[in-house]
Write a protein that holds these residues in place. Structure first.
Motif, PDB file in Angstrom:
ATOM      1  N   GLY A  36       0.804  -1.213   0.000  1.00 21.02           N
ATOM      2  CA  GLY A  36       0.000   0.000   0.000  1.00 21.02           C
ATOM      3  C   GLY A  36       0.838   1.264   0.000  1.00 21.02           C
ATOM      4  N   PHE A  37       2.086   1.149   0.415  1.00 26.01           N
ATOM      5  CA  PHE A  37       2.986   2.301   0.432  1.00 26.01           C
ATOM      6  C   PHE A  37       3.844   2.402  -0.830  1.00 26.01           C
ATOM      7  N   THR A  38       3.705   1.460  -1.753  1.00 21.43           N
ATOM      8  CA  THR A  38       4.514   1.457  -2.980  1.00 21.43           C
ATOM      9  C   THR A  38       4.451   2.784  -3.740  1.00 21.43           C
ATOM     10  N   PRO A  39       3.311   3.481  -3.765  1.00 16.65           N
ATOM     11  CA  PRO A  39       3.304   4.789  -4.452  1.00 16.65           C
ATOM     12  C   PRO A  39       4.310   5.795  -3.888  1.00 16.65           C
ATOM     13  N   GLN A  40       4.890   5.513  -2.721  1.00 17.14           N
ATOM     14  CA  GLN A  40       5.937   6.397  -2.204  1.00 17.14           C
ATOM     15  C   GLN A  40       7.156   6.443  -3.119  1.00 17.14           C
ATOM     16  N   TYR A  41       7.286   5.460  -4.009  1.00 16.81           N
ATOM     17  CA  TYR A  41       8.373   5.534  -4.994  1.00 16.81           C
ATOM     18  C   TYR A  41       8.312   6.857  -5.752  1.00 16.81           C
ATOM     19  N   LYS A  42       7.116   7.321  -6.064  1.00 18.19           N
ATOM     20  CA  LYS A  42       6.955   8.593  -6.788  1.00 18.19           C
ATOM     21  C   LYS A  42       7.545   9.742  -5.972  1.00 18.19           C
ATOM     22  N   GLY A  43       7.201   9.801  -4.686  1.00 21.67           N
ATOM     23  CA  GLY A  43       7.728  10.854  -3.827  1.00 21.67           C
ATOM     24  C   GLY A  43       9.227  10.758  -3.609  1.00 21.67           C
ATOM     25  N   LEU A  44       9.727   9.520  -3.525  1.00 19.78           N
ATOM     26  CA  LEU A  44      11.176   9.337  -3.388  1.00 19.78           C
ATOM     27  C   LEU A  44      11.890   9.850  -4.627  1.00 19.78           C
ATOM     28  N   GLU A  45      11.357   9.527  -5.796  1.00 25.20           N
ATOM     29  CA  GLU A  45      11.980   9.997  -7.041  1.00 25.20           C
ATOM     30  C   GLU A  45      11.923  11.517  -7.126  1.00 25.20           C
ATOM     31  N   GLU A  46      10.821  12.115  -6.674  1.00 25.32           N
ATOM     32  CA  GLU A  46      10.725  13.582  -6.675  1.00 25.32           C
ATOM     33  C   GLU A  46      11.804  14.200  -5.783  1.00 25.32           C
ATOM     34  N   LEU A  47      12.002  13.630  -4.598  1.00 24.77           N
ATOM     35  CA  LEU A  47      13.082  14.109  -3.723  1.00 24.77           C
ATOM     36  C   LEU A  47      14.440  13.965  -4.409  1.00 24.77           C
ATOM     37  N   TYR A  48      14.637  12.818  -5.031  1.00 23.75           N
ATOM     38  CA  TYR A  48      15.911  12.537  -5.697  1.00 23.75           C
ATOM     39  C   TYR A  48      16.173  13.554  -6.819  1.00 23.75           C
ATOM     40  N   GLN A  49      15.167  13.793  -7.632  1.00 21.64           N
ATOM     41  CA  GLN A  49      15.332  14.750  -8.737  1.00 21.64           C
ATOM     42  C   GLN A  49      15.587  16.165  -8.216  1.00 21.64           C
ATOM     43  N   LYS A  50      14.918  16.512  -7.132  1.00 24.33           N
ATOM     44  CA  LYS A  50      15.037  17.854  -6.570  1.00 24.33           C
ATOM     45  C   LYS A  50      16.401  18.091  -5.931  1.00 24.33           C
ATOM     46  N   TYR A  51      16.959  17.050  -5.273  1.00 25.84           N
ATOM     47  CA  TYR A  51      18.149  17.260  -4.449  1.00 25.84           C
ATOM     48  C   TYR A  51      19.396  16.460  -4.841  1.00 25.84           C
ATOM     49  N   CYS A  81       9.958  -0.762 -10.973  1.00 28.40           N
ATOM     50  CA  CYS A  81      10.170   0.582 -10.432  1.00 28.40           C
ATOM     51  C   CYS A  81      10.500   1.601 -11.510  1.00 28.40           C
ATOM     52  N   THR A  82      11.333   1.206 -12.451  1.00 30.51           N
ATOM     53  CA  THR A  82      11.713   2.161 -13.498  1.00 30.51           C
ATOM     54  C   THR A  82      10.576   2.381 -14.492  1.00 30.51           C
ATOM     55  N   MET A  83       9.798   1.354 -14.772  1.00 28.55           N
ATOM     56  CA  MET A  83       8.689   1.493 -15.727  1.00 28.55           C
ATOM     57  C   MET A  83       7.509   2.251 -15.102  1.00 28.55           C
ATOM     58  N   LYS A  84       7.113   1.876 -13.896  1.00 27.15           N
ATOM     59  CA  LYS A  84       5.908   2.454 -13.278  1.00 27.15           C
ATOM     60  C   LYS A  84       6.176   3.801 -12.604  1.00 27.15           C
ATOM     61  N   TYR A  85       7.322   3.925 -11.935  1.00 28.61           N
ATOM     62  CA  TYR A  85       7.602   5.142 -11.161  1.00 28.61           C
ATOM     63  C   TYR A  85       8.792   5.945 -11.693  1.00 28.61           C
ATOM     64  N   HIS A  86       9.422   5.447 -12.765  1.00 25.45           N
ATOM     65  CA  HIS A  86      10.538   6.143 -13.424  1.00 25.45           C
ATOM     66  C   HIS A  86      11.687   6.447 -12.458  1.00 25.45           C
ATOM     67  N   THR A  87      11.941   5.509 -11.540  1.00 31.22           N
ATOM     68  CA  THR A  87      13.010   5.725 -10.566  1.00 31.22           C
ATOM     69  C   THR A  87      14.375   5.712 -11.246  1.00 31.22           C
ATOM     70  N   THR A  88      15.253   6.560 -10.731  1.00 24.87           N
ATOM     71  CA  THR A  88      16.614   6.641 -11.265  1.00 24.87           C
ATOM     72  C   THR A  88      17.664   6.499 -10.166  1.00 24.87           C
ATOM     73  N   PHE A  89      17.236   6.413  -8.903  1.00 24.91           N
ATOM     74  CA  PHE A  89      18.185   6.279  -7.793  1.00 24.91           C
ATOM     75  C   PHE A  89      18.645   4.830  -7.673  1.00 24.91           C
ATOM     76  N   ASP A  90      19.719   4.636  -6.886  1.00 21.44           N
ATOM     77  CA  ASP A  90      20.329   3.318  -6.738  1.00 21.44           C
ATOM     78  C   ASP A  90      19.389   2.314  -6.083  1.00 21.44           C
ATOM     79  N   GLN A  91      19.280   1.156  -6.704  1.00 24.14           N
ATOM     80  CA  GLN A  91      18.504   0.057  -6.132  1.00 24.14           C
ATOM     81  C   GLN A  91      19.455  -1.108  -5.905  1.00 24.14           C
ATOM     82  N   PHE A  92      19.378  -1.659  -4.712  1.00 23.97           N
ATOM     83  CA  PHE A  92      20.288  -2.715  -4.319  1.00 23.97           C
ATOM     84  C   PHE A  92      19.599  -4.068  -4.311  1.00 23.97           C
ATOM     85  N   LYS A  93      20.348  -5.083  -3.979  1.00 24.11           N
ATOM     86  CA  LYS A  93      19.849  -6.458  -3.923  1.00 24.11           C
ATOM     87  C   LYS A  93      18.776  -6.578  -2.840  1.00 24.11           C
ATOM     88  N   LYS A  94      17.790  -7.414  -3.081  1.00 22.25           N
ATOM     89  CA  LYS A  94      16.738  -7.664  -2.095  1.00 22.25           C
ATOM     90  C   LYS A  94      17.369  -8.218  -0.821  1.00 22.25           C
TER      91      LYS A  94
END
Length: 179
Positions: A36-51, A81-94
């Protein structure tokens, strides 16, 4: 031992020393793609792009320990993550963040900053859910759910912990204050 002494695995299985992030502000997050918190990826990416240009790095650690909400392998999670939320920050191993298989980095983070409480509209729901499997959740430092966020300053100090109910936009000022 400090944050820069830890090594983690990138999603391809290569060892990465956190010393590579010296001088950066870090937001370290355990994530899941079916939560249910997965949409936070959008907010994380916004922070990443901003800062990001000012020194922010977001370190994303997928975790399948809470309701089996991070199914799939590391490549499938990254593609989602990259397709749905367009994330560009580092993603590590599960990883595991709690229990005997928790990675040392997360044990350290939990030692530095314990549980800070659920807030907001979803807080009451999270209290009910978490108390079923962890009746003493308020008194132990374990990660309670996906999207728990740790904020680390440029010197490697763990400054704050934000539980899953805290949206990324709510920590914008704290991130900005460290940059």
């Amino acid at each position: 031992m400090g944050i820069y002494d830890f090594k983690v695995m990138d999603r391809k299985g290569n060892e990465v020393s956190l010393s590579e992030f010296k001088g950066k502000v870090l937001l370290i997050v355990n994530t899941a793609t079916g939560c249910g918190f997965t949409p936070q990826y959008k907010g994380l990416e916004e922070l990443y792009q901003k800062y990001h240009d000012k020194g922010l790095e977001i370190l994303d650690f997928p975790c399948d320990q809470f309701g089996h909400q991070a199914p799939g392998d590391d490549d499938e999670i990254h593609e989602f993550c990259t397709m749905k939320y367009h994330t560009t920050f580092d993603q590590f191993k599960k990883i595991d963040v709690n229990g005997e298989n928790a990675i040392p980095l997360y044990n350290y983070l939990k030692e530095q900053k314990g549980f800070t409480g659920f807030t907001g509209v979803k807080g009451a729901l999270m209290k009910t859910v978490v108390s079923k499997f962890d009746p003493d959740y308020e008194n132990n430092p374990n990660i309670k759910w996906n999207f728990t966020k740790f904020l680390v300053d440029r010197e490697g100090n763990v400054i704050d912990r934000f539980e899953s109910t805290v949206e990324p936009k709510k920590i914008d000022d704290k991130v900005a204050g460290l940059l």
